[in-house]
Design an enzyme around this catalytic site. Structure first.
Site, PDB file in Angstrom:
ATOM      1  N   LYS A  67      10.832  11.926  -8.530  1.00 49.27           N
ATOM      2  CA  LYS A  67      11.355  11.725  -9.882  1.00 49.27           C
ATOM      3  C   LYS A  67      11.773  13.040 -10.544  1.00 49.27           C
ATOM      4  O   LYS A  67      12.725  13.085 -11.315  1.00 49.27           O
ATOM      5  CB  LYS A  67      10.316  11.004 -10.752  1.00 49.27           C
ATOM      6  CG  LYS A  67      10.005   9.591 -10.272  1.00 49.27           C
ATOM      7  CD  LYS A  67      10.589   8.557 -11.179  1.00 49.27           C
ATOM      8  CE  LYS A  67      10.590   7.148 -10.638  1.00 49.27           C
ATOM      9  NZ  LYS A  67       9.386   6.665  -9.945  1.00 49.27           N
ATOM     10  N   GLU A  96      12.212   5.503 -20.392  1.00 48.93           N
ATOM     11  CA  GLU A  96      11.382   4.341 -20.118  1.00 48.93           C
ATOM     12  C   GLU A  96      10.431   4.719 -18.991  1.00 48.93           C
ATOM     13  O   GLU A  96      10.710   5.622 -18.213  1.00 48.93           O
ATOM     14  CB  GLU A  96      12.260   3.168 -19.658  1.00 48.93           C
ATOM     15  CG  GLU A  96      12.633   3.158 -18.161  1.00 48.93           C
ATOM     16  CD  GLU A  96      13.567   4.283 -17.709  1.00 48.93           C
ATOM     17  OE1 GLU A  96      14.156   4.953 -18.580  1.00 48.93           O
ATOM     18  OE2 GLU A  96      13.690   4.504 -16.491  1.00 48.93           O
ATOM     19  N   SER A 148       8.268   9.072  -0.854  1.00 51.10           N
ATOM     20  CA  SER A 148       8.774   9.307  -2.215  1.00 51.10           C
ATOM     21  C   SER A 148       7.727   9.908  -3.144  1.00 51.10           C
ATOM     22  O   SER A 148       8.074  10.556  -4.130  1.00 51.10           O
ATOM     23  CB  SER A 148       9.319   8.001  -2.807  1.00 51.10           C
ATOM     24  OG  SER A 148       8.335   6.983  -2.753  1.00 51.10           O
TER      25      SER A 148
END
Ligand SMILES: *Cc1c(COP(=O)(O)O)cnc(C)c1O
Length: 396
Positions: free
Chosen positions: A87, A109, A376
């Site tokens: 991210k 969000e 990830s």
């Protein structure tokens, strides 16, 4: 791959209220300028390298490869990045862009809280104000991440509408952006939403496949046979696929969260169970009920618990360039435990969906063939939930 209006085949576009048009046009113009700007790219590369810890490692998983007895398996270690997942790649890019645009405030969000924590991190680093919208239900389930965001200086706003989860948080953040555009950038967390977000987020995440390609060339002198990544909105998968799209011999495989199974209502597998629709500013595939309302979705993994998929994935599915496969909770939990004990790497439960599928196909592939799995994120955040799934209560 995208034309003027941000279309990927029939998917994508800008299905937004008139009041947001100026904001997305301003963003698109700024992005088109800065993506070619040498100074911007130098600053972003420095942030990636010195702050986020890039390039992330490409690790040959010898024990796993030998145990499965087929293809050689490499892991792309996005779990080693600062804040523990991919991210940060997108967030650093967008925060730097927002700063160049003269914005002083980031809104975002978050579902499980991973994107919220990454955004709060970038805001702290760059001296920007930060407000994170999070479904009320999620603020309870993910109390530790709420604390992290507040510690980093962000305000966390619980969203009470709808099911009080991720899709409601996205809707609320869009509403907030509509009411305050001048000083605020919406730092969207995946390859979704109205154009230009799917393209911007993909470009910032494409660092994953750019590095993967160079690292594998150096180690093996060739391209992989398959790249496998988990798909929520689809940002780590899009970043992992991007530089291989033109390499037609590389299989691109996205793993969706099937939850309790694609023949149940407790699933989040959009390609397997969804239909074409329009939601959150884009045309794409969405899980819907018989009336076309967005269906409640479920997965053990909060990061994959989204009823849609990014428009470029929908297009890669339509054209057959990428394959999308469902992986159940049970398969993901087994893969979570398997990688931990086989390689000493505890993956995020999201990433475990990709590992699970690799364990199915590696044994039937040739020994010279190569699979790269994108890890990830790291799995510390998931330990309490997986213990609970196995019937053990360890309080988080
Ligand atoms: C958020 C998240 C995902 C899902 O998001 P994508 O946009 O599909 O990548 C997957 N893995 C981890 C670790 C995450 O935090």
């Amino acid at each position: 791959m995208t034309n003027q209006n941000g279309r990927f085949g029939v998917h994508g576009g800008q299905y937004i209220p008139e009041t947001l048009m100026n904001a997305v046009i301003e963003l698109e113009e700024a992005y088109n300028h800065y993506k070619e700007d040498a100074q911007f790219n130098r600053e972003l590369t420095d942030l990636f390298n010195d702050y986020a810890g890039r390039p992330s490692r490409l690790y040959y998983a010898r024990k796993m490869s030998e145990d499965l007895g087929g293809a050689k398996i490499y892991l792309k270690r996005e779990d080693l990045n600062h804040t523990g997942s991919h991210k940060i790649n997108n967030v650093l890019g967008q925060a730097l862009l927002a700063k160049k645009m003269g914005k002083t405030r980031l809104i975002a969000e978050t579902g499980a809280g991973q994107h919220g924590v990454a955004t709060a991190t970038a805001a702290a680093l760059m001296g920007m104000e930060c407000v994170v919208f999070m479904g009320e239900e999620d603020t309870i389930r993910q109390a530790l991440n709420v604390y992290r965001m507040r510690l980093l200086g962000a305000e966390v706003v619980p969203v009470k509408t709808g099911t009080g989860t991720l899709k409601d948080a996205v809707s609320e953040t869009m509403r907030e952006w509509t009411s305050r555009i001048a000083d605020t950038h919406y730092c969207l967390g995946s390859v979704m939403g109205p154009h230009p977000f799917p393209t911007i987020v993909r470009d910032f995440q494409a660092v994953i496949s750019r590095e993967m390609k160079a690292q594998l060339m150096e180690k093996e002198g060739r391209l992989p046979d398959a790249v496998i990544a988990c798909v929520g909105g689809g940002s780590n998968a899009m970043g992992s696929f991007y530089h291989f799209i033109e390499e037609e011999n590389v299989r691109l495989i996205g793993c969706e969260a099937a939850g309790r199974g694609i023949d149940t209502f407790e699933t989040a597998a959009t390609i397997s169970t969804g239909r074409l629709g329009i939601f959150h500013g884009m045309k794409s595939y969405f899980c819907q009920d018989a009336y076309g309302q967005i269906a409640p979705v479920y997965s053990i993994s909060a990061g994959l618990d989204y009823p849609g998929i990014g428009p470029e994935h929908a297009y890669l599915h339509d054209t057959g360039r990428a394959e999308y496969v469902p992986v159940t909770d049970e398969e993901a939990v087994e893969a979570f435990e398997y990688l931990s004990r086989t390689e000493g790497i505890i993956p995020a439960i999201e990433s475990a969906h990709a590992i699970a599928y690799a364990t199915k196909i590696a044994p039937v592939m040739e020994k010279e063939q190569i699979i790269v799995i994108t890890i990830s994120g790291r799995g510390d955040k998931d330990c309490a939930a997986i213990a609970r799934y196995r019937g053990e209560d360890i309080h988080d």
